[in-house]
Write an enzyme that holds these catalytic residues in place. Structure first.
Site, short mmCIF file in Angstrom:
data_model
loop_
_atom_site.label_atom_id
_atom_site.label_comp_id
_atom_site.label_asym_id
_atom_site.label_seq_id
_atom_site.Cartn_x
_atom_site.Cartn_y
_atom_site.Cartn_z
N HIS A 106 0.85 -1.19 0.00
CA HIS A 106 0.00 0.00 0.00
C HIS A 106 0.89 1.24 0.00
O HIS A 106 1.95 1.25 0.59
CB HIS A 106 -0.89 0.01 1.26
CG HIS A 106 -2.06 0.93 1.16
ND1 HIS A 106 -1.98 2.27 1.41
CD2 HIS A 106 -3.34 0.68 0.78
CE1 HIS A 106 -3.16 2.82 1.23
NE2 HIS A 106 -4.00 1.88 0.84
N ASP A 160 -7.95 -5.27 -0.05
CA ASP A 160 -8.41 -6.13 -1.15
C ASP A 160 -8.04 -7.59 -0.98
O ASP A 160 -8.44 -8.43 -1.79
CB ASP A 160 -7.83 -5.61 -2.47
CG ASP A 160 -8.37 -4.22 -2.79
OD1 ASP A 160 -7.57 -3.30 -2.99
OD2 ASP A 160 -9.61 -4.07 -2.78
C1 SDX Z 1 -6.22 0.18 -2.85
O1 SDX Z 1 -4.36 4.63 -1.88
C2 SDX Z 1 -5.35 4.03 -1.27
O2 SDX Z 1 -5.76 4.40 -0.20
C3 SDX Z 1 -5.94 2.85 -2.05
C4 SDX Z 1 -6.96 2.00 -1.31
C5 SDX Z 1 -8.24 2.78 -1.02
O3 SDX Z 1 -8.97 2.38 -0.11
O4 SDX Z 1 -8.56 3.71 -1.81
O5 SDX Z 1 -6.41 1.56 -0.08
C6 SDX Z 1 -7.38 0.80 -2.15
O6 SDX Z 1 -5.95 0.53 -3.95
C7 SDX Z 1 -5.38 -0.82 -2.11
C8 SDX Z 1 -4.13 -1.31 -2.95
C9 SDX Z 1 -4.63 -2.36 -3.93
N1 SDX Z 1 -3.58 -2.73 -4.89
C10 SDX Z 1 -2.96 -3.92 -4.84
O7 SDX Z 1 -3.15 -4.75 -3.95
C11 SDX Z 1 -2.02 -4.18 -6.01
C12 SDX Z 1 -0.68 -4.75 -5.50
N2 SDX Z 1 0.01 -3.70 -4.74
C13 SDX Z 1 1.02 -2.93 -5.48
O8 SDX Z 1 0.69 -2.70 -6.82
C14 SDX Z 1 1.51 -1.73 -4.68
O9 SDX Z 1 1.78 -2.17 -3.40
C15 SDX Z 1 0.65 -0.49 -4.59
C16 SDX Z 1 0.24 0.01 -5.93
C17 SDX Z 1 -0.57 -0.74 -3.77
C18 SDX Z 1 1.49 0.61 -3.89
O10 SDX Z 1 2.52 0.90 -4.75
P1 SDX Z 1 3.58 2.05 -4.39
O11 SDX Z 1 3.23 2.79 -3.16
O12 SDX Z 1 3.80 2.84 -5.61
O13 SDX Z 1 4.82 1.21 -3.98
P2 SDX Z 1 5.93 0.79 -4.97
O14 SDX Z 1 5.29 0.28 -6.21
O15 SDX Z 1 6.91 1.91 -5.06
O16 SDX Z 1 6.54 -0.45 -4.20
C19 SDX Z 1 7.59 -0.27 -3.27
C20 SDX Z 1 8.43 -1.54 -3.40
C21 SDX Z 1 8.83 -1.84 -4.86
O17 SDX Z 1 10.04 -2.55 -4.83
P3 SDX Z 1 11.41 -1.68 -5.09
O18 SDX Z 1 11.25 -1.01 -6.44
O19 SDX Z 1 11.51 -0.72 -3.93
O20 SDX Z 1 12.49 -2.75 -5.09
O21 SDX Z 1 7.65 -2.67 -2.99
C22 SDX Z 1 7.44 -3.56 -4.10
C23 SDX Z 1 7.74 -2.77 -5.36
O22 SDX Z 1 8.21 -3.63 -6.39
N3 SDX Z 1 6.04 -3.97 -4.05
C24 SDX Z 1 5.62 -5.22 -4.25
C25 SDX Z 1 4.22 -5.16 -4.05
N4 SDX Z 1 3.86 -3.90 -3.78
C26 SDX Z 1 4.98 -3.16 -3.78
N5 SDX Z 1 6.27 -6.35 -4.55
C27 SDX Z 1 5.48 -7.47 -4.69
N6 SDX Z 1 4.15 -7.49 -4.50
C28 SDX Z 1 3.49 -6.36 -4.19
N7 SDX Z 1 2.16 -6.37 -4.03
#
Ligand code: SDX
Length: 431
Positions: free
Chosen positions: A308, A366
């Site tokens: 998140h 989710d």
């Molecule tokens: C919702 O914003 C809100 O409040 C949203 C929400 C709401 O109520 O409105 O809470 C609802 O959207 C919840 C999130 C649902 N999405 C998912 O579950 C999809 C999977 N999650 C990822 O796509 C990700 O965690 C996000 C999009 C939720 C957050 O992404 P960020 O903040 O941009 O974080 P990032 O992509 O910069 O990740 C940081 C690191 C990265 O690695 P590095 O580049 O630092 O090496 O963490 C890794 C990412 O690759 N990472 C993951 C991961 N999520 C982040 N690695 C594997 N699996 C994951 N799920």
């Protein structure tokens, strides 16, 4: 926003600039950069807005490090346990918990706006049967601008109030009818003698050939899912609604924009993507393979329902959802649901893996919601529409707050331009 005189000092090429610091009632201080470009001639740079406060708000507070979520100061776990969705709607919209008389009046107003203009049903019939319900919802909600002209003038407080009630009241009907259309069943009209969540379940699963008896377990679980998804500060879809509304666009068009943004798998579409992922994993013995893929930089796969932007601890909604999943599936006699078993084992293995703990990746709202919705009989394509039904009150509350803000201006970010600099046109004969 307090009027503290603290300043942040910024030095650029030997020149110093004082930027006011404001302290909130909760959360991080903010640095006011509104005059930065005018005084220093520079922009700030923050793609994805990881360090940017886009507005003032009094609606929802999130502490990502502690894993806390409050609506108007009330913790989400207390609201999920003690309140119900329409009462939470009142709280989000008007700022305080309602008195019994206020709640009765509000619930009556919502109940009496659940029907759609009869002609709107023809919009549904224009879609292919296999259209994703989110595609239908974006279209139908946007089309409300063409039917409810008496509540599109955002400058009129009474029209804003009517539009708010209409949106909250009609979204379950729109989502249910999108579902019915996709499965070739007739539309079921809302009733005024049952509660909001029960009405939605009846419109989704009722048929004209027999009376539909709402299962109180499912109705309570549905209401709790609505409560858990109602609002969440300045998330992507809420920011979309705010930006669209800042131009003065009508509320229905702005909510349609929010629905479109929520649909993405990185946002509200994650509940559908998560259940499809859990099904693909299938059995606990395949979990290590998927965890390895999620950790592989060369593999775009991510664990859906994990991580998140704000929560660097457990999403408090996920905790409540996990408890609800256990309760609902046990009460439905499907506690051995294989998908739930895979989800629990996946959570345990991921949280034990340094990759996830070091990056502070925890289950989000989710991760478990889809398991409950699947057990209730919904196809995965209905998961995000249900999220949209709930989030409509959050979008509307934030929209009302912004429209009423005397500081409101059209949102217009700038950029770090990296393109070609000035050059003259070259005639095709010379290229
Ligand atoms: C919702 O914003 C809100 O409040 C949203 C929400 C709401 O109520 O409105 O809470 C609802 O959207 C919840 C999130 C649902 N999405 C998912 O579950 C999809 C999977 N999650 C990822 O796509 C990700 O965690 C996000 C999009 C939720 C957050 O992404 P960020 O903040 O941009 O974080 P990032 O992509 O910069 O990740 C940081 C690191 C990265 O690695 P590095 O580049 O630092 O090496 O963490 C890794 C990412 O690759 N990472 C993951 C991961 N999520 C982040 N690695 C594997 N699996 C994951 N799920």
């Amino acid at each position: 926003m307090s009027d503290e005189k603290r300043v942040a000092k910024l030095e650029i090429d030997g020149k110093s600039y004082d930027l006011p610091i404001f302290s909130p009632t909760a959360g991080p201080d903010v640095i006011d950069i509104r005059k930065l470009y005018g005084t220093a001639g520079v922009f700030t740079y923050d793609p994805g807005f990881t360090s940017t406060a886009s507005c003032d708000s009094t609606i929802t507070f999130i502490d990502g490090d502690k894993g806390e979520l409050q609506h108007r100061g009330y913790p989400i776990d207390q609201l999920a346990e003690k309140s119900h969705f329409l009462e939470v709607c009142f709280l989000l919209l008007y700022g305080e918990l309602p008195s019994p008389a206020q709640l009765e009046d509000f619930e009556s107003r919502v109940t009496n706006h659940t029907m759609l203009h009869e002609q709107m049903q023809y919009f549904f019939r224009g879609f292919r049967r296999d259209a994703h319900p989110m595609a239908i919802m974006v279209g139908v909600v946007g089309a409300m601008s063409a039917f409810y002209h008496d509540s599109t003038d955002v400058r009129d407080e009474w029209q804003r109030e009517v539009a708010s009630i209409r949106m909250i009241a009609k979204m379950p009907t729109i989502a249910a009818w999108a579902f019915k259309y996709s499965i070739g069943q007739p539309f079921v009209y809302p009733r005024n003698d049952i509660d909001y969540a029960s009405n939605f379940l009846r419109m989704c699963f009722g048929v004209p050939t027999e009376d539909y008896q709402v299962n109180p377990i499912l109705s309570r679980a549905m209401d709790r899912i609505f409560t858990l998804h109602a609002d969440h500060e300045q998330n992507a879809s809420t920011s979309t609604v705010r930006l669209a509304s800042s131009s003065g666009a009508n509320p229905f068009a702005c909510i349609a924009a929010g629905i479109a943004c929520l649909w993405g798998p990185a946002h509200g579409g994650a509940n559908q993507a998560c259940l499809e992922m859990l099904r693909e994993i299938g059995t606990p013995d395949r979990i290590p393979e998927f965890i390895a893929r999620a950790k592989d930089k060369d593999d775009p796969f991510r664990l859906m329902g994990f991580g998140h932007r704000v929560y660097k601890n457990f999403d408090p909604r996920a905790k409540v959802m996990k408890q609800s999943a256990d309760e609902v599936l046990e009460l439905l006699g499907v506690e051995n649901n294989p998908t739930l078993q895979v989800a629990k084992e996946l959570e345990a293995q991921a949280l034990a893996d340094p990759y996830f703990s070091e990056k502070k990746l925890f289950p989000n709202v989710d991760f478990y919601s889809g398991i409950i919705l699947e057990a209730m009989g919904f196809p995965t394509s209905m998961f995000t529409p249900i999220f949209a039904v709930s989030r409509t009150v959050g979008w509307i509350s934030q929209w009302k707050e912004m429209i009423a803000d005397p500081q409101m201006k059209i949102g217009r970010p700038r950029q770090l331009y990296q393109g070609a600099t000035l050059r003259d046109y070259v005639d095709i004969e010379k290229r």
